[in-house]
Enzyme design. Structure first.
Site, PDB file in Angstrom:
ATOM      1  NE  ARG A  55      -0.170  -1.556  -1.771  1.00  0.00           N
ATOM      2  CZ  ARG A  55      -1.423  -1.832  -1.400  1.00  0.00           C
ATOM      3  NH1 ARG A  55      -2.432  -1.144  -1.898  1.00  0.00           N
ATOM      4  NH2 ARG A  55      -1.675  -2.817  -0.556  1.00  0.00           N
ATOM      5  CB  SER A  82       1.462  -5.024  -1.986  1.00  0.00           C
ATOM      6  OG  SER A  82       1.247  -4.150  -0.913  1.00  0.00           O
ATOM      7  CD  GLU A  94       6.530  -2.303   2.458  1.00  0.00           C
ATOM      8  OE1 GLU A  94       6.634  -3.530   2.423  1.00  0.00           O
ATOM      9  OE2 GLU A  94       5.849  -1.707   3.317  1.00  0.00           O
ATOM     10  CB  SER A 121       2.213  -9.686   7.332  1.00  0.00           C
ATOM     11  OG  SER A 121       3.528  -9.887   7.756  1.00  0.00           O
TER      12      SER A 121
END
Ligand code: ADP
Length: 390
Positions: A202, A190, A135, A187
Site C-alpha cells: 500500500r 487506497s 481487505e 469511501s
C-alpha cells in the site's frame, strides 16, 4: 491451506464504510445425493437470494453482474452479487435471523472494517463466526480471480476520452500485468503497487474519496443518494463554480503550456456573492465531482511516476454509474503524463441492453447506465470468499 473446502453455503462479504458487498456462490454441479443431503434452510436461503432482485428498500442484487460457470473450491457454479448500505446492518442481521441463518452455525468470510466492527453482532444475532481477512489482500485476490476468469476481455481503457463522438472503449491486453497500480476509490482511497502475484504494497491513499463526493454533494445540493448526485453532476457545468486559467489570464498560460480551460482553482469563484447567486445545484454537484476526481487522478499520477509504473487500474464503487469520472481520469492520466500513463478499468461481461457497448471495443454509449454492469465494487467480497479456500 485446507484439505477439504468448508461446508456450504459459501458467502463472501466486504463490509465497507458506506456499502456492504455480499457475494454468494451457488453451486450448479451438485449430485443428486448432495442435493438431497442439503438442509432445508440452505435451500430456502438460496431460493430467497435468487428470487428477489431488490431486497427491501435499500438492498439490491446486481443481477446483470452475475457470473456463470465459475470454479470455486471444488465446485462449478454461479456468483451472485448483492449490496446494501452498511448503515442497514441491523436490518440485515434481523432478516438473516428470520431466514434461519442461526441454525446453520456456519462460517462466513468477511473483510472490510465492518468485519471487525460487527463481529460480535454476527455471533450473537445469527450464530455466525466471521472468518476475517485483510481487505487489501482480498481486493488483490478478487481482481486476480476475476481477471483469470475472463481472460482477454476484462480490461479496457478509453481512447479520446474527452470527445463525445470519438470516445471509444478499447480492450486492454493485461496478460502481462506486472507491475501495476490499483487505485481503490471507495469511501476513502487506497493506492496499491502490485509487483507480482501475492506481492503488493500500500503506497498511498487519501481521505478525499467517494464518501467526500457524496457528503459534499448532499451538503451543497440537498440531494439524498449517490445516483442523484451523479445525475445532477451530469447536467451541471463546473465553469460556473471553479476558477479556470482563462479567468485569471484571460486566455492560456502559454509559458507553461496551461490551456485556458484548465481548472486553476476548484470552487475558486464561490467567494463572490454575485457568482454564488447564479450557481445551480447541478453546477455544484459537477464541480464537486470534478474536484474529487482530479485530485485522485493527480495523486495516482504522482505515485505512478514515483514507482515507475505505467498501468493504473481504477476500482471501487465511486466509479459505479459514473462515466464522467472514468473519462476524466483517463484524460488526466494521459494528458499530464504526456501519454505515458494509462487508466485501466475492469468489467466482466458485455453491458447487456446498452446501446453501442461491446467487449471488442466499440463506441461507448453516452447513457450513464453503461457503467452499471461492472463488478469493480465487489473485488473485496469475492476475494474474501476465496481466501477461505486457500
Ligand atoms: P466502501 O468499502 O468504503 O464502502 P465502496 O467501494 O463500496 O467503498 O464505495 C463507496 C462509494 O461508492 C461511496 O462513497 C459513493 O461515492 C459510491 N457509491 C456508488 N453507489 C452507491 C450507492 N448506491 N450508495 C452509496 N454510495 C455509492
Amino acid at each position: 491451506s485446507h484439505d477439504a473446502p468448508p461446508s456450504m453455503p459459501w458467502f463472501g462479504m466486504d463490509i465497507g464504510g458506506t456499502l456492504t458487498k455480499l457475494v454468494y456462490f451457488e453451486p450448479t454441479d451438485l449430485s443428486e445425493a448432495e442435493e438431497e443431503s442439503e438442509v432445508e434452510t440452505i435451500k430456502n436461503i438460496r431460493k430467497y437470494l435468487k428470487s428477489n432482485s431488490a431486497y427491501g428498500e435499500t438492498g439490491h442484487r446486481d443481477a446483470h453482474l452475475q457470473m456463470e460457470n465459475v470454479r470455486v473450491g471444488n465446485h462449478t457454479g454461479t456468483l451472485h452479487f448483492i449490496r446494501f448500505p452498511t448503515s442497514e446492518m441491523p436490518n440485515f442481521l434481523e432478516l438473516s435471523k428470520s431466514k434461519g441463518m442461526a441454525t446453520l452455525a456456519s462460517t462466513i468470510c468477511a473483510t472490510g472494517g465492518g468485519a471487525y466492527k460487527f463481529e460480535e453482532d454476527f455471533q450473537r444475532e445469527v450464530n455466525l463466526t466471521l472468518h476475517k481477512f485483510d481487505e487489501l489482500d482480498c481486493l488483490i485476490r478478487g481482481i486476480e480471480y476475476i481477471e483469470d476468469n475472463n481472460m482477454d476481455r476484462e480490461c479496457y481503457y478509453f481512447l479520446n476520452p474527452r470527445s463525445e463522438d470519438l470516445c471509444e472503449k478499447v480492450t486492454f491486453d493485461f496478460s502481462d500485468p506486472y507491475p501495476f497500480l490499483v487505485v481503490n476509490i471507495g469511501s476513502g482511497v487506497s493506492i496499491l503497487a502490485v509487483d507480482g502475484p501475492d506481492n503488493y504494497r500500500r503506497v498511498s491513499g487519501t481521505s478525499l474519496g467517494g464518501g467526500t463526493f457524496l457528503g459534499l454533494s448532499c451538503l451543497l445540493t440537498g440531494c439524498k443518494t449517490f445516483e442523484e448526485a451523479i445525475e445532477l453532476a451530469a447536467q451541471g457545468n463546473n465553469e460556473n463554480v471553479d476558477k479556470l486559467v482563462r479567468d485569471i489570464y484571460g486566455g492560456d498560460y502559454q509559458r507553461f503550456g496551461l490551456g485556458g480551460d484548465i481548472v486553476a482553482s476548484s470552487f475558486g469563484q464561490m467567494n463572490s456573492a454575485e457568482k454564488r447567486a447564479k450557481v445551480s445545484r447541478e453546477d455544484l454537484a459537477c464541480a464537486t465531482l470534478i474536484t474529487i476526481t482530479n485530485n485522485i487522478g493527480s495523486i495516482a499520477r504522482m505515485v505512478a511516476a514515483n514507482e515507475k509504473i505505467e498501468k493504473v487500474l481504477f476500482v471501487g464503487n465511486f466509479l459505479r454509474v459514473n462515466p464522467i469520472s472514468m473519462k476524466l481520469l483517463s484524460h488526466a492520466m494521459e494528458f499530464w503524463s504526456g501519454g505515458q500513463l494509462k487508466a485501466i478499468f475492469l468489467e466482466h461481461e458485455v453491458c447487456l441492453g446498452v446501446v453501442g457497448t461491446d467487449i471488442e471495443g466499440t463506441v461507448v454509449s453516452k447513457n450513464s447506465s453503461t457503467c452499471n454492469s461492472k463488478v469493480r465494487g465487489y473485488f473485496g467480497a469475492v476475494g474474501s470468499m476465496l481466501e477461505l479456500m486457500r
